[in-house]
Enzyme design. Structure first.
Site, PDB file in Angstrom:
ATOM      1  N   LYS A   1      46.096  40.402  32.677  1.00 60.54           N
ATOM      2  CA  LYS A   1      46.262  41.463  33.662  1.00 60.54           C
ATOM      3  C   LYS A   1      47.706  40.807  33.902  1.00 60.54           C
ATOM      4  O   LYS A   1      48.869  41.370  34.326  1.00 60.54           O
ATOM      5  CB  LYS A   1      45.420  42.356  34.369  1.00 60.54           C
ATOM      6  CG  LYS A   1      44.386  43.543  34.109  1.00 60.54           C
ATOM      7  CD  LYS A   1      44.065  43.886  34.963  1.00 60.54           C
ATOM      8  CE  LYS A   1      42.522  44.734  34.656  1.00 60.54           C
ATOM      9  NZ  LYS A   1      41.749  45.856  34.983  1.00 60.54           N
TER      10      LYS A   1
ATOM     11  N   GLN B   1      39.059  44.098  40.979  1.00 62.00           N
ATOM     12  CA  GLN B   1      38.476  44.357  39.503  1.00 62.00           C
ATOM     13  C   GLN B   1      36.765  44.709  39.537  1.00 62.00           C
ATOM     14  O   GLN B   1      36.250  44.061  40.267  1.00 62.00           O
ATOM     15  CB  GLN B   1      38.024  42.686  38.806  1.00 62.00           C
ATOM     16  CG  GLN B   1      37.912  42.735  37.736  1.00 62.00           C
ATOM     17  CD  GLN B   1      38.920  43.398  36.656  1.00 62.00           C
ATOM     18  OE1 GLN B   1      39.987  43.689  36.880  1.00 62.00           O
ATOM     19  NE2 GLN B   1      38.027  44.141  35.697  1.00 62.00           N
TER      20      GLN B   1
ATOM     21  N   ASP C   1      44.827  51.565  40.521  1.00 63.77           N
ATOM     22  CA  ASP C   1      43.597  52.317  38.874  1.00 63.77           C
ATOM     23  C   ASP C   1      43.595  53.089  39.331  1.00 63.77           C
ATOM     24  O   ASP C   1      42.578  54.045  38.003  1.00 63.77           O
ATOM     25  CB  ASP C   1      42.542  51.151  39.528  1.00 63.77           C
ATOM     26  CG  ASP C   1      41.737  49.911  38.569  1.00 63.77           C
ATOM     27  OD1 ASP C   1      42.239  50.078  37.546  1.00 63.77           O
ATOM     28  OD2 ASP C   1      41.667  49.010  39.188  1.00 63.77           O
TER      29      ASP C   1
HETATM   30  N1  GUN Z   1      36.179  47.285  35.139  1.00 66.17           N
HETATM   31  C1  GUN Z   1      36.612  47.637  34.171  1.00 66.17           C
HETATM   32  N2  GUN Z   1      37.310  48.094  33.586  1.00 66.17           N
HETATM   33  C2  GUN Z   1      38.418  48.416  34.766  1.00 66.17           C
HETATM   34  C3  GUN Z   1      40.066  48.340  35.349  1.00 66.17           C
HETATM   35  O1  GUN Z   1      40.082  49.271  34.888  1.00 66.17           O
HETATM   36  N3  GUN Z   1      39.194  48.570  36.504  1.00 66.17           N
HETATM   37  C4  GUN Z   1      39.135  47.676  37.163  1.00 66.17           C
HETATM   38  N4  GUN Z   1      39.559  47.673  38.438  1.00 66.17           N
HETATM   39  N5  GUN Z   1      37.459  47.256  36.916  1.00 66.17           N
HETATM   40  C5  GUN Z   1      37.200  47.294  35.826  1.00 66.17           C
END
Ligand code: GUN
Length: 293
Positions: free
Chosen positions: A53, A97, A120
């Site tokens: 990311k 995350q 998100d």
């Molecule tokens: N863990 C797995 N997929 C995601 C996501 O799309 N966002 C976040 N914050 N954590 C994740």
């Protein structure tokens, strides 16, 4: 006949070029989109996702910063960090995350993120907006799936969509987004009795269970669109999806590979939501509806 392979990597690449131009346009107005990522503990997969990311941000002209906390951190420290980020003008998007360590209350952490910075799309207000058909920041993975369907001109309205998986991150928002576009939606889980009776009726089948290769060719309707959200590390070190790609590709009409399918799209849509957050915060628009354009 073998299915058309939906190349998420290619679609994401094209979208990211578009987002880069958008970020440059904002920069010309004196605003550089900024994303803060919080990671707690040393989950290996999460570490890789966060690095990807951050790299994607830098390639797109988005400022990013990572706040790392050890597994034993008290959640009050993370809550304090989020409060500071909510006030930080350099930051337009905040992402925590997941998964968080067991002693954390995910709901409390997510609720502390300013709604306007919840790129998100997991905050209760954003989920509520999604339920009523007015997504503000659509959750990135299902948003990416919708883009893949759109880019391949796959009809949704009037079609039967089956979502296998009921997570807050993928399954539930995915079902809502398909419903909003006029699909008839069935939501199953990996434990649904006679699962194959449901999956065999799907024109569009989205699988997000975390169970490697659980969807086999007999469970799929001929010509169906099969979207595999799973990503599982196998004992031989290779990655596999939740769909048995080699057999299902011979029966489906369209299929996404793993890796190179949904994964790159999730990141592309995170960049999209972050740039959109910067645009809205700059123009003081907080609750504008996302039209997906
Ligand atoms: N863990 C797995 N997929 C995601 C996501 O799309 N966002 C976040 N914050 N954590 C994740």
């Amino acid at each position: 006949m073998s299915a058309v392979i939906i190349d998420g990597k290619e679609i994401a690449k094209a979208l990211r070029a578009e987002w880069k131009t958008r970020a440059e346009q904002l920069k010309e107005k004196g605003i550089q989109p900024g994303l803060a990522v919080i990671i707690v503990g040393d989950n290996q997969a999460s570490g890789i996702y966060v690095r990807n990311k951050v790299r994607a941000c830098s390639e797109t002209g988005i400022y990013s910063e990572v706040h790392e906390f050890s597994e034993s951190t008290d959640q009050s420290e993370v809550l304090h960090c989020i409060q500071e980020l909510n006030k930080n003008h350099r930051i337009h998007g905040i992402l925590v995350q997941l998964p968080l360590p067991r002693h954390f209350e995910d709901k409390k952490i997510i609720a502390s993120i300013g709604v306007e910075k919840d790129v998100d799309g997991f905050h209760l207000n954003n989920i509520g907006a999604l339920v009523t058909g007015y997504a503000v920041y659509p959750p990135c993975t299902p948003y990416g799936v919708m883009k893949m369907l759109e880019k391949n001109s796959i009809q949704i309205e009037g079609q039967h969509a089956v979502v296998v998986g009921r997570s807050n991150i993928v399954g539930k928002p995915m079902a809502l987004m398909l419903l909003e576009k006029g699909a008839t939606v069935t939501i199953c889980t990996s434990k649904t009795t006679n699962l194959e009776e449901h999956t065999r009726r799907a024109d569009i089948l989205v699988v997000a269970t975390g169970k490697p290769r659980m969807i086999t060719a007999e469970m799929v309707k001929s010509g169906a669109t099969v979207i595999d959200v799973g990503i599982n590390r196998m004992p031989d070190g290779k990655l596999a999806g939740d769909v048995d790609f080699d057999t299902v590709r011979e029966k489906a009409g369209y299929i996404t590979p793993v890796p190179g399918g949904v994964g790159p799209m999730t990141i592309a849509m995170l960049l999209c939501n972050t740039i959109e957050a910067a645009r809205r915060i700059q123009s003081e628009i907080v609750s504008e509806i996302n039209t997906g354009k």
